[in-house]
Motif scaffolding. Structure first.
Motif, PDB file in Angstrom:
ATOM      1  N   ARG A 151      18.913  10.685  16.980  1.00 56.26           N
ATOM      2  CA  ARG A 151      18.720  10.742  18.450  1.00 56.26           C
ATOM      3  C   ARG A 151      17.622  11.662  18.949  1.00 56.26           C
ATOM      4  O   ARG A 151      16.816  11.305  19.687  1.00 56.26           O
ATOM      5  CB  ARG A 151      20.016  11.383  18.998  1.00 56.26           C
ATOM      6  CG  ARG A 151      21.324  10.533  18.702  1.00 56.26           C
ATOM      7  CD  ARG A 151      22.393  11.123  19.319  1.00 56.26           C
ATOM      8  NE  ARG A 151      23.469  10.104  18.885  1.00 56.26           N
ATOM      9  CZ  ARG A 151      25.016  10.422  19.194  1.00 56.26           C
ATOM     10  NH1 ARG A 151      25.272  11.818  19.598  1.00 56.26           N
ATOM     11  NH2 ARG A 151      25.796   9.573  19.169  1.00 56.26           N
ATOM     12  N   ALA A 152      17.154  12.906  18.154  1.00 50.03           N
ATOM     13  CA  ALA A 152      16.074  13.495  18.391  1.00 50.03           C
ATOM     14  C   ALA A 152      14.953  12.924  18.266  1.00 50.03           C
ATOM     15  O   ALA A 152      13.883  12.707  19.137  1.00 50.03           O
ATOM     16  CB  ALA A 152      16.123  15.064  17.646  1.00 50.03           C
ATOM     17  N   TYR A 153      14.700  11.925  17.082  1.00 47.87           N
ATOM     18  CA  TYR A 153      13.554  11.297  16.938  1.00 47.87           C
ATOM     19  C   TYR A 153      13.432  10.186  17.851  1.00 47.87           C
ATOM     20  O   TYR A 153      12.182  10.001  18.460  1.00 47.87           O
ATOM     21  CB  TYR A 153      13.563  10.582  15.401  1.00 47.87           C
ATOM     22  CG  TYR A 153      12.485   9.694  15.393  1.00 47.87           C
ATOM     23  CD1 TYR A 153      11.354  10.048  14.689  1.00 47.87           C
ATOM     24  CD2 TYR A 153      12.510   8.430  15.496  1.00 47.87           C
ATOM     25  CE1 TYR A 153      10.171   9.345  14.499  1.00 47.87           C
ATOM     26  CE2 TYR A 153      11.520   7.435  15.463  1.00 47.87           C
ATOM     27  CZ  TYR A 153      10.165   8.093  14.657  1.00 47.87           C
ATOM     28  OH  TYR A 153       9.151   7.110  14.692  1.00 47.87           O
ATOM     29  N   ASN A 154      14.449   9.540  18.108  1.00 45.88           N
ATOM     30  CA  ASN A 154      14.180   8.369  19.230  1.00 45.88           C
ATOM     31  C   ASN A 154      14.094   9.140  20.644  1.00 45.88           C
ATOM     32  O   ASN A 154      13.180   8.476  21.342  1.00 45.88           O
ATOM     33  CB  ASN A 154      15.774   7.742  19.269  1.00 45.88           C
ATOM     34  CG  ASN A 154      15.840   6.610  18.203  1.00 45.88           C
ATOM     35  OD1 ASN A 154      14.797   6.462  17.479  1.00 45.88           O
ATOM     36  ND2 ASN A 154      17.087   6.597  17.923  1.00 45.88           N
ATOM     37  N   ASP A 155      14.411  10.263  20.924  1.00 47.91           N
ATOM     38  CA  ASP A 155      14.403  10.924  22.392  1.00 47.91           C
ATOM     39  C   ASP A 155      12.690  11.184  22.244  1.00 47.91           C
ATOM     40  O   ASP A 155      12.039  10.916  23.126  1.00 47.91           O
ATOM     41  CB  ASP A 155      14.962  12.146  22.601  1.00 47.91           C
ATOM     42  CG  ASP A 155      16.280  11.768  22.746  1.00 47.91           C
ATOM     43  OD1 ASP A 155      16.641  10.589  23.054  1.00 47.91           O
ATOM     44  OD2 ASP A 155      17.206  12.886  22.710  1.00 47.91           O
ATOM     45  N   TRP A 156      12.191  11.869  21.157  1.00 46.29           N
ATOM     46  CA  TRP A 156      10.813  12.252  21.072  1.00 46.29           C
ATOM     47  C   TRP A 156       9.933  10.866  21.224  1.00 46.29           C
ATOM     48  O   TRP A 156       8.996  10.538  21.835  1.00 46.29           O
ATOM     49  CB  TRP A 156      10.533  12.873  19.735  1.00 46.29           C
ATOM     50  CG  TRP A 156       8.861  12.857  19.610  1.00 46.29           C
ATOM     51  CD1 TRP A 156       8.074  13.653  19.856  1.00 46.29           C
ATOM     52  CD2 TRP A 156       8.311  12.041  18.751  1.00 46.29           C
ATOM     53  NE1 TRP A 156       6.780  13.581  19.597  1.00 46.29           N
ATOM     54  CE2 TRP A 156       6.774  12.448  18.647  1.00 46.29           C
ATOM     55  CE3 TRP A 156       8.474  10.908  17.851  1.00 46.29           C
ATOM     56  CZ2 TRP A 156       5.838  11.848  18.008  1.00 46.29           C
ATOM     57  CZ3 TRP A 156       7.368  10.243  17.073  1.00 46.29           C
ATOM     58  CH2 TRP A 156       5.991  10.705  17.132  1.00 46.29           C
ATOM     59  N   MET A 157      10.394   9.856  20.287  1.00 47.67           N
ATOM     60  CA  MET A 157       9.415   8.471  20.558  1.00 47.67           C
ATOM     61  C   MET A 157       9.327   8.063  21.949  1.00 47.67           C
ATOM     62  O   MET A 157       8.253   7.616  22.382  1.00 47.67           O
ATOM     63  CB  MET A 157      10.220   7.711  19.491  1.00 47.67           C
ATOM     64  CG  MET A 157       9.791   6.108  19.561  1.00 47.67           C
ATOM     65  SD  MET A 157       8.176   5.531  19.166  1.00 47.67           S
ATOM     66  CE  MET A 157       8.225   6.190  17.332  1.00 47.67           C
ATOM     67  N   VAL A 158      10.510   7.943  22.751  1.00 50.56           N
ATOM     68  CA  VAL A 158      10.529   7.502  23.952  1.00 50.56           C
ATOM     69  C   VAL A 158       9.742   8.439  25.052  1.00 50.56           C
ATOM     70  O   VAL A 158       9.054   7.796  25.919  1.00 50.56           O
ATOM     71  CB  VAL A 158      12.035   7.116  24.545  1.00 50.56           C
ATOM     72  CG1 VAL A 158      11.933   6.695  25.995  1.00 50.56           C
ATOM     73  CG2 VAL A 158      12.551   6.047  23.847  1.00 50.56           C
ATOM     74  N   GLU A 159      10.136   9.547  24.967  1.00 51.16           N
ATOM     75  CA  GLU A 159       9.749  10.597  26.017  1.00 51.16           C
ATOM     76  C   GLU A 159       8.431  11.248  25.863  1.00 51.16           C
ATOM     77  O   GLU A 159       7.683  11.487  26.754  1.00 51.16           O
ATOM     78  CB  GLU A 159      10.771  11.561  26.142  1.00 51.16           C
ATOM     79  CG  GLU A 159      12.114  11.122  26.509  1.00 51.16           C
ATOM     80  CD  GLU A 159      13.237  12.233  26.380  1.00 51.16           C
ATOM     81  OE1 GLU A 159      12.887  13.200  25.784  1.00 51.16           O
ATOM     82  OE2 GLU A 159      14.453  12.044  26.403  1.00 51.16           O
ATOM     83  N   GLU A 160       8.008  11.381  24.404  1.00 51.04           N
ATOM     84  CA  GLU A 160       6.660  11.849  24.199  1.00 51.04           C
ATOM     85  C   GLU A 160       5.485  11.019  23.610  1.00 51.04           C
ATOM     86  O   GLU A 160       4.607  10.747  24.181  1.00 51.04           O
ATOM     87  CB  GLU A 160       6.828  12.991  23.357  1.00 51.04           C
ATOM     88  CG  GLU A 160       5.809  14.018  23.012  1.00 51.04           C
ATOM     89  CD  GLU A 160       5.922  15.056  22.497  1.00 51.04           C
ATOM     90  OE1 GLU A 160       5.124  15.763  21.528  1.00 51.04           O
ATOM     91  OE2 GLU A 160       6.951  15.746  22.488  1.00 51.04           O
TER      92      GLU A 160
END
Length: 408
Positions: A151-160
């Motif tokens: 989930r952290a990877y996907n959050d970084w992918m989308v948000e950053e």
């Protein structure tokens, strides 16, 4: 009008910055989550399709590299991860540090500048440390932490990575917890709600100790992808095995036959019944090239016509496999003149272009020149479909070829 419209690459790669997980995991997990240390390289081999790194201890001899550490995994950054800007003769199997790679590998502003230099408008980027379908976390022993890492990877992918700084030009590609199809489905839906239209998956899941696509084990995940129109993206090597012929075969052998896993995978999917059960499902093969596709389709049709009664597929594959391919599958390439000469046998609507930045095979910074040379015989409208139009349709991009949810 330019001879080659601005390219939308459906297979590039991001090298994750060191802070991806340390910034996003709950405090109690940060010391156990993926983190980067600098250490010597004691041993590094890639033989028989197997990548084997050994990290040295402080003070040991050997060149220093930046290593990702996670549970028992020690994985160095290598020159093969990010080779653009180096002469082919200088690209060797060696560990490197972040300072020794082109900044566009991990930094958004420099990535956009390198895309401009290469006539690329937008790009879909596969992971590096999580590996091509997130199998790093599937192999972990702590499932609670692994799910948080996904989930952290996907959050970084989308948000950053694909956030406002990217100006809609970087298109998000998610990963899922492959060890649980229900959790995978939930993650697909979570990301689809914020505009993510592609997810990584393994070309041959049993190589990862997971169920095959011939079972119904993946149905929750496949249903989520079909209902959200999320494309299943399978990169060569996403089964953690690159094709090889023997335990001592040099990597050059594997380079010749990188497409082989795609052949096996496509046969699986065409004979699985998945496209019959989920008519909206779409899959794509990243870096698999396309020249092999016509024969596989021809052979699949013959096998289906002649052998379906005793071959175990008569009750679930009710149309010729070539028809299923036309409606559900995309092949991706960066350098395949033979495939383009046989485009009619593949389908112009089933082909996508890529640049593979920043890998050693990348055509950067001459991807436009490669396209001009290999597509010179094609009508302009067909060229436009291959280098950008098909990707726009498949990934739900705007008419301008941008990710519409970048600012949300």
């Amino acid at each position: 009008m330019e001879s080659i419209p601005r390219i939308i690459s459906v297979d590039d790669h991001t090298v994750e910055p060191p802070h991806v997980w340390s910034d996003r995991l709950p405090a109690k997990f940060r010391d156990a989550g993926p983190r980067v240390v600098r250490a010597p390289v004691k041993e590094l081999t890639f033989v028989g399709g197997r990548f084997t790194p050994v990290m040295g201890a402080p003070g040991d001899d050997g060149p220093e590299a930046d290593w990702w550490i996670y549970e028992d995994l020690h994985r160095p950054l290598t020159r093969l991860d990010t080779a653009v800007g180096y002469s082919r003769d200088d690209v060797r199997l060696e560990g490197i540090t972040y300072e020794q790679m082109r900044p566009g590998s991990f930094s958004v502003p420099e990535r956009l500048a390198d895309m401009d230099r290469n006539h690329v408008q937008s790009a879909l980027c596969f992971p590096t440390f999580p590996r091509f379908c997130g199998q790093t976390f599937t192999e972990a022993s702590d499932r609670e932490l692994a799910l948080l890492c996904v989930r952290a990877y996907n959050d970084w992918m989308v948000e950053e990575w694909c956030g406002p700084q990217a100006q809609g030009r970087l298109v998000p590609l998610g990963i899922v917890p492959l060890w649980d199809a229900e959790l995978a489905a939930a993650e697909v839906r979570r990301n689809a709600a914020r505009g993510v239209r592609a997810v990584c998956f393994s070309e041959i899941p049993p190589h990862l100790g997971l169920p095959s696509v011939h079972t119904d084990a993946w149905d929750p995940f496949l249903r989520a992808c079909a209902e959200t129109r999320t494309v299943i993206a399978m990169h060569i090597g996403s089964s953690s095995r690159m094709p090889s012929t023997s335990a001592d075969a040099p990597p050059a052998v594997g380079s010749v036959i990188t497409f082989a896993n795609c052949c096996f995978s496509l046969a699986d999917w065409l004979m699985s019944g998945a496209f019959e059960r989920f008519p909206e499902l779409r899959i794509m093969y990243a870096e698999g090239q396309i020249g092999w596709i016509p024969y596989v389709l021809e052979r699949a049709d013959v096998a289906w016509e002649q052998n379906r009664a005793w071959g175990g597929v008569a009750d679930k594959v009710r149309r010729p496999p070539s028809e299923l391919f036309a409606g559900h599958v995309h092949g991706c390439f960066f350098d395949d003149a033979f495939g383009l000469r046989n485009l009619d046998a593949i389908g112009a609507g089933n082909v996508l272009y890529e640049t593979d930045y920043p890998h050693s095979d990348s055509t950067w910074p001459r991807s436009k020149e490669v396209a001009e040379r290999q597509m010179a015989h094609l009508p302009p409208d067909v060229t436009e479909r291959i280098v950008r139009g098909n990707a726009i349709d498949l990934l739900g991009l705007t008419e301008e070829g941008l990710w519409a949810h970048a600012a949300s």
